[in-house]
Design a protein around this motif. Structure first.
Motif, PDB file in Angstrom:
ATOM      1  N   LEU A 145       0.809  -1.222   0.000  1.00  0.00           N
ATOM      2  CA  LEU A 145       0.000   0.000   0.000  1.00  0.00           C
ATOM      3  C   LEU A 145       0.838   1.266   0.000  1.00  0.00           C
ATOM      4  O   LEU A 145       1.963   1.282   0.499  1.00  0.00           O
ATOM      5  CB  LEU A 145      -0.897   0.047   1.250  1.00  0.00           C
ATOM      6  N   ILE A 173      -3.466   0.629  -3.407  1.00  0.00           N
ATOM      7  CA  ILE A 173      -2.642  -0.559  -3.605  1.00  0.00           C
ATOM      8  C   ILE A 173      -1.692  -0.248  -4.750  1.00  0.00           C
ATOM      9  O   ILE A 173      -2.122   0.185  -5.821  1.00  0.00           O
ATOM     10  CB  ILE A 173      -3.538  -1.774  -3.939  1.00  0.00           C
ATOM     11  N   ALA A 204      -7.526   0.166  -1.283  1.00  0.00           N
ATOM     12  CA  ALA A 204      -7.599  -0.945  -0.332  1.00  0.00           C
ATOM     13  C   ALA A 204      -8.640  -0.630   0.719  1.00  0.00           C
ATOM     14  O   ALA A 204      -8.721   0.493   1.208  1.00  0.00           O
ATOM     15  CB  ALA A 204      -6.241  -1.142   0.322  1.00  0.00           C
TER      16      ALA A 204
END
Lengths: 443, 443
Positions: free
Chosen positions: B153, B158, B212
């Protein structure tokens, strides 16, 4: 959000009632018009309220500070030139809302039905950038309400406003959601010697910056005794509960609403009335145990009627509390249990056998099922169960609380407690069965 | 919203269980993994589901069409080239979602805890324009789950994804909310002979188009028998109710969860179990009337345990219905009333006097108050009342249903029905009083 209430005017037409007090302090079922509007604003989430005073301003400040300052943040603005017009009053509070996106504006001498105010705010807040006005289209066009401020619409926009419009589409109800754009507009109008809010609003209308929100709810500009009476009547009828059964609707409510109209003027709290109704039901049970069926029956029905008043007072005086609502529910169950126990005892004394005891057990276990079902229905389907609508033919069982106590009342007067017990014990279970079948069928 | 489930792979490691059937048809407590994911999607509002099949595809189509097609709209896509990789499977369903803003993507062989899925969707839908992936950060960094797909991350984005990442911040849980941008990305990856969803996703990650969503909820990629067992255990423990009292938590649940794990494999419905538990309580009452305290007590406790199973089966098999919930509540009240009546009768036969009858009336009127209070609390405060937390010292009264029936059970075994009756009749009222005081105090 902030709100401003204009409470500077004099209200000549309500004399002698307002001879010595400003119109906003006029009482309507235990609360002054100003208090009503302040509680209304609090209920819809307003945190700070500016109140512009003029005529007898000190009296308003003293009164509201004493009664309300612990409950909501109030700011007072004095307008020494209130005679010029209410536009000058609004300008007095300019600093209070200058940096807000939008603010609410209400007239102190207007009565608004809470559900209408809530709908107005919800709908107005959806569209940014405009000012909004609650309008009443029900009477227009055609019906000319002399003296009302009328509006002319183009689509949703107000394009003209004034008392003397001949061609109009609705009536200005006296509740606005405004942007600070109103202040330069007011100043512009003032230059033409027009110092009213309407004149400022007219400037916004010209620019098509003012949207109309037609709301179907009761409102009233309190200008005369007739207005005041009418608002009182409407307020009382608005606090009827949609969940009332037939007995509640046609017998208990007319009486309890009358009593509420008297008791609202006193300082009795809803919880005190809840307890009083509970005591009456205990007294009813006591008279059953003393085998005085007649008195017991009357006390039972009296308790049932008084049981409506706590909620009515709470609604009419903005005194609804979660605790009050829960307390009322629980004490009602105890009241039921006490009365049914007494009724069972009397039935047994008249006809000693196991029958009254079995019926008593059936009635005790059946009595809470009506409320229990309704609450469970509400938490499951997220909507209120309306017995009158949904019970259909089972309404004839009279197995909600109002009906149950009424049956006990009637058969107690006739000194036939066992018959009363028989009916309520069977009916509550039939009602529950019917409701389960309805739910199953409607899925 | 639409969703795609990829169910084309073979699942080598689960042989011999999957020797003759695809992994998605593997059963977990009465439902196949695919059925679980389909019900999960239905529950969170997905209306149409595309399922891509490959290995033993016909079997999946036959199975799901037979079991589910009346409940939700399913579309099947066959991928003859499933061996190439799951990227090729997703491409097979491109037309199905090409015109959607976004769609959900799930792996058939993953198990997701429903509350996690709900949270993932809610959070992902708040931000438009991006694709989202449910990630698990609880194990990372440090704990390397061999074979899991890891993600790296930068803030919420991501930036890298793959099985062999050494430096990673979380694990790919196998649930995506994607924009159709994934399709050109998959095609680009395919040109480099990488036909996996991960390879396509990596392309989005490179562009910082993939966010994410770290969700704290159970999920499991079912790759081995251990995974399956673990998912089963987690699923069973997730259906415990937060409103359980002590008896329910420490005595009833362990037994009922064990029975549920067996009964979930059968076709018994929750409502059938509700009725069975109700019949047991009627049998318990009957034995009280037959003055067999011992058998009555055992049947009473058995009924209490079985009463937990209907809800457990409903939750574990996505069979919760509003009617079932209401039926259970109402029948529980009847079961209580029957058992208390029997207990009162037996107490009276052992010690004929007015005392057992008075206690019986107190117990009958007190028994429904616990549930009634909880429902009223819920509709008033819009939150669930948790007895274990909020009743504090009153938990020792054992006056919720689990505790009440347990007290009856114990004192029936001891052949002391009057003592049992005395305790439950007093405790229910003490509990109610305590709750009213708590509500009043906390306002």
């Amino acid at each position: 959000m902030k709100a401003i209430i204009l409470a500077a005017g004099k209200g000549e037409r309500l004399q002698p009632l307002t001879k010595n007090k400003p119109k906003g302090l006029l009482k309507l079922l235990g609360l002054s018009l100003l208090e009503r509007n302040i509680f209304l604003l609090k209920e819809i989430g307003v945190k700070e309220i500016g109140i512009v005073v003029g005529y007898k301003g000190e009296e308003i400040i003293r009164n509201l500070s004493f009664n309300l300052s612990s409950q909501i943040q109030l700011y007072f603005f004095k307008n020494p030139h209130w005679k010029k017009g209410n536009g000058s009053s609004l300008l007095c509070a300019q600093k209070f809302v200058q940096n807000e996106d939008r603010f609410l504006l209400l007239m102190a001498d207007h009565f608004f039905e809470p559900k209408g105010a809530r709908e107005f705010i919800e709908r107005s807040l959806k569209e940014k950038g405009f000012s909004h006005l609650w309008i009443d289209t029900s009477a227009a066009p055609g019906i000319n309400r002399e003296d009302a401020t009328k509006v002319k619409l183009e689509k949703n926009f107000i394009v003209d406003i004034g008392k003397n419009l001949k061609d109009f589409d609705g009536i200005d109800c006296g509740m606005f959601l405004l942007t600070p754009e109103i202040f330069p507009a007011l100043k512009k109008a003032a230059k033409n010697n027009e110092c009213t809010v309407t004149a400022g609003i007219k400037e916004l209308a010209k620019k098509k910056h003012l949207k109309a929100e037609p709301i179907k709810a009761f409102w009233q500009d309190i200008d005369s005794f007739t207005d005041l009476k009418w608002a009182r009547k409407k307020l009382l009828s608005s606090i009827r509960s949609p969940t009332d059964g037939w007995v509640a609707k046609f017998i208990n409510r007319p009486v309890s609403l009358f009593l509420t109209s008297l008791l609202a003027e006193t300082s009795l709290t809803p919880n005190q009335i809840t307890f009083f109704s509970f005591l009456l039901s205990l007294a009813s049970a006591l008279f059953f145990f003393l085998q005085n069926s007649f008195v017991a029956g009357i006390l039972c029905q009296l308790s049932s009627i008084i049981d409506g008043i706590d909620g009515e007072i709470a609604r009419v005086k903005f005194k609804q509390t979660p605790f009050g609502s829960i307390l009322d529910s629980i004490l009602d169950r105890y009241a039921d249990a006490a009365i049914i126990s007494g009724l069972t005892f009397l039935s047994y004394m008249q006809k000693p056998s196991s029958l009254p005891i079995i019926l008593g057990a059936l009635a005790l276990s059946g009595a809470p099922l009506s409320m229990l079902f309704k609450e469970k229905f509400k938490s499951t389907f997220k909507k209120t169960y309306l017995p009158q609508k949904e019970d259909q033919i089972a309404n004839f069982l009279f197995a909600n609380r109002d009906g149950r106590l009424f049956i006990i009342f009637i058969f107690s007067l006739l000194n036939l407690p066992l018959i009363g017990l028989l009916i309520i014990s069977i009916n509550s279970h039939l009602l529950t069965l019917n409701r389960l079948i309805q739910v199953k069928r409607n899925l």
